[in-house]
Write a protein that holds these residues in place. Sequence first.
Motif, PDB file in Angstrom:
ATOM      1  N   UNK A 100       0.821  -1.212   0.000  1.00  0.00           N
ATOM      2  CA  UNK A 100       0.000   0.000   0.000  1.00  0.00           C
ATOM      3  C   UNK A 100       0.857   1.264   0.000  1.00  0.00           C
ATOM      4  N   UNK A 101       1.957   1.225   0.735  1.00  0.00           N
ATOM      5  CA  UNK A 101       2.814   2.401   0.859  1.00  0.00           C
ATOM      6  C   UNK A 101       3.790   2.548  -0.300  1.00  0.00           C
ATOM      7  N   UNK A 102       3.778   1.608  -1.241  1.00  0.00           N
ATOM      8  CA  UNK A 102       4.694   1.671  -2.365  1.00  0.00           C
ATOM      9  C   UNK A 102       6.120   1.298  -2.012  1.00  0.00           C
ATOM     10  N   UNK A 103       6.330   0.682  -0.858  1.00  0.00           N
ATOM     11  CA  UNK A 103       7.661   0.251  -0.459  1.00  0.00           C
ATOM     12  C   UNK A 103       8.053  -1.044  -1.167  1.00  0.00           C
ATOM     13  N   UNK A 104       7.064  -1.804  -1.595  1.00  0.00           N
ATOM     14  CA  UNK A 104       7.239  -2.951  -2.482  1.00  0.00           C
ATOM     15  C   UNK A 104       6.130  -2.876  -3.520  1.00  0.00           C
ATOM     16  N   UNK A 105       6.452  -3.177  -4.776  1.00  0.00           N
ATOM     17  CA  UNK A 105       5.457  -3.071  -5.839  1.00  0.00           C
ATOM     18  C   UNK A 105       5.098  -4.407  -6.476  1.00  0.00           C
ATOM     19  N   UNK A 106       5.916  -5.431  -6.261  1.00  0.00           N
ATOM     20  CA  UNK A 106       5.674  -6.724  -6.889  1.00  0.00           C
ATOM     21  C   UNK A 106       4.615  -7.512  -6.124  1.00  0.00           C
ATOM     22  N   UNK A 107       4.058  -8.533  -6.775  1.00  0.00           N
ATOM     23  CA  UNK A 107       3.107  -9.420  -6.119  1.00  0.00           C
ATOM     24  C   UNK A 107       3.807 -10.490  -5.294  1.00  0.00           C
ATOM     25  N   UNK A 108       5.131 -10.558  -5.419  1.00  0.00           N
ATOM     26  CA  UNK A 108       5.907 -11.547  -4.667  1.00  0.00           C
ATOM     27  C   UNK A 108       7.241 -10.927  -4.280  1.00  0.00           C
ATOM     28  N   UNK A 109       7.586 -11.020  -3.004  1.00  0.00           N
ATOM     29  CA  UNK A 109       8.857 -10.471  -2.534  1.00  0.00           C
ATOM     30  C   UNK A 109       9.216 -11.141  -1.214  1.00  0.00           C
ATOM     31  N   UNK A 110      10.364 -10.766  -0.670  1.00  0.00           N
ATOM     32  CA  UNK A 110      10.897 -11.393   0.537  1.00  0.00           C
ATOM     33  C   UNK A 110      10.977 -10.348   1.646  1.00  0.00           C
ATOM     34  N   UNK A 111      10.614 -10.753   2.861  1.00  0.00           N
ATOM     35  CA  UNK A 111      10.766  -9.875   4.012  1.00  0.00           C
ATOM     36  C   UNK A 111      11.703 -10.544   5.018  1.00  0.00           C
ATOM     37  N   UNK A 112      12.357  -9.720   5.817  1.00  0.00           N
ATOM     38  CA  UNK A 112      13.282 -10.221   6.828  1.00  0.00           C
ATOM     39  C   UNK A 112      12.570 -10.344   8.170  1.00  0.00           C
ATOM     40  N   UNK A 113      12.876 -11.416   8.896  1.00  0.00           N
ATOM     41  CA  UNK A 113      12.377 -11.608  10.252  1.00  0.00           C
ATOM     42  C   UNK A 113      13.497 -12.171  11.109  1.00  0.00           C
ATOM     43  N   UNK A 114      13.286 -12.224  12.409  1.00  0.00           N
ATOM     44  CA  UNK A 114      14.285 -12.832  13.285  1.00  0.00           C
ATOM     45  C   UNK A 114      14.366 -14.339  13.095  1.00  0.00           C
ATOM     46  N   UNK A 115      13.369 -14.915  12.415  1.00  0.00           N
ATOM     47  CA  UNK A 115      13.381 -16.346  12.107  1.00  0.00           C
ATOM     48  C   UNK A 115      13.853 -16.605  10.683  1.00  0.00           C
ATOM     49  N   UNK A 116      14.465 -15.606  10.061  1.00  0.00           N
ATOM     50  CA  UNK A 116      14.970 -15.764   8.705  1.00  0.00           C
ATOM     51  C   UNK A 116      14.097 -15.090   7.674  1.00  0.00           C
ATOM     52  N   UNK A 117      14.572 -15.080   6.431  1.00  0.00           N
ATOM     53  CA  UNK A 117      13.855 -14.423   5.339  1.00  0.00           C
ATOM     54  C   UNK A 117      12.632 -15.248   4.947  1.00  0.00           C
ATOM     55  N   UNK A 118      11.492 -14.568   4.736  1.00  0.00           N
ATOM     56  CA  UNK A 118      10.230 -15.219   4.396  1.00  0.00           C
ATOM     57  C   UNK A 118       9.689 -14.637   3.092  1.00  0.00           C
ATOM     58  N   UNK A 119       9.347 -15.523   2.173  1.00  0.00           N
ATOM     59  CA  UNK A 119       8.796 -15.086   0.888  1.00  0.00           C
ATOM     60  C   UNK A 119       7.281 -14.955   1.000  1.00  0.00           C
ATOM     61  N   UNK A 120       6.755 -13.848   0.507  1.00  0.00           N
ATOM     62  CA  UNK A 120       5.312 -13.614   0.514  1.00  0.00           C
ATOM     63  C   UNK A 120       4.844 -13.381  -0.920  1.00  0.00           C
ATOM     64  N   UNK A 121       3.600 -13.752  -1.196  1.00  0.00           N
ATOM     65  CA  UNK A 121       3.036 -13.496  -2.518  1.00  0.00           C
ATOM     66  C   UNK A 121       1.545 -13.194  -2.373  1.00  0.00           C
ATOM     67  N   UNK A 122       1.079 -12.342  -3.252  1.00  0.00           N
ATOM     68  CA  UNK A 122      -0.322 -11.947  -3.245  1.00  0.00           C
ATOM     69  C   UNK A 122      -1.053 -12.679  -4.358  1.00  0.00           C
TER      70      UNK A 122
END
Length: 292
Positions: A100-122
């Motif tokens: 929503x904030x335009x910080x990511x524009x793709x339908x699929x990307x990776x976010x960082x967490x303390x449990x490692x990188x997690x891939x998300x997709x819409x």
Amino acid sequence: MADRLAVTKGHGTENDFVLVPDLDGALGLSPARAAWLADRRAGLGGDGVIRVVPTERAEESAVRDQAGVARWFMDYRNADGSAAEMCGNGTRVFAEYLRREGLESADEFVIATRAGAKQVRREGGQWTVALGPWRLVDPVTADRDGSDARVHIGDGEPFSALSVDLGNPHTVVALPEGVDLAGLDLGRAPLVRPAPAEGTNVELVRPIGPGHVAMRVHERGVGETRSCGTGACAAAVATSFWAGSLDTGATWRVDVAGGRLTVHLLPGHGVELAGPAVLVADGSVPLALLPD
């Protein structure tokens, strides 16, 4: 505004969060401030607080190491202000905020967490997050698969349980016949023995039909919540284990107080969580109100 803190309120199946943008990494978020924001009387109210910060500006070196694959770090805090490894529902709300904030524009990307990188997709109006590998944990030895945990709820007899690690700890109870899921008192934390060193989320599960369970959850550092995404995944894994079948490709429906989540079991002990993410309101808080 320099004297106010921007905030957004969101939820995933009514597991609700206060999101705080810290886009230059200068704000930080102390445990006391996170607990105040999550307070439902003195603050804004939420099951947790999520700081939105560039991965390269994270305080922990293990998180900064994810900067090559994930631009943004989901700095998740429990309602008591303590830092947590990650949050399944929170990852979807975090992803919705980034889009929503335009910080990511793709339908699929990776976010960082303390449990490692997690891939998300819409897809289909919802977010799906790949939570990575799960493992069964013997709470006594912590080095082999097993089920030795006991969970006490109130003054009744203890229930046997299975410990499941999804990057954060879970203890899953399959309720015996005759025990009413809705009637259990989760006003105080269930007592888990042996006590996990870092605490644990406790899921109480009632099978409904093939690939379908109902669940209540008591989250560490929070209390009973309307939903828990990683808890739903733990419930699906544990129920499959008890049924003697951890079939690759199995899909589970998990009904929680706040709605329904979908869990996909994947090869290599992988798991995906799908469900809604809703941004409810935006506002700001005077910095003068926040504790030091």
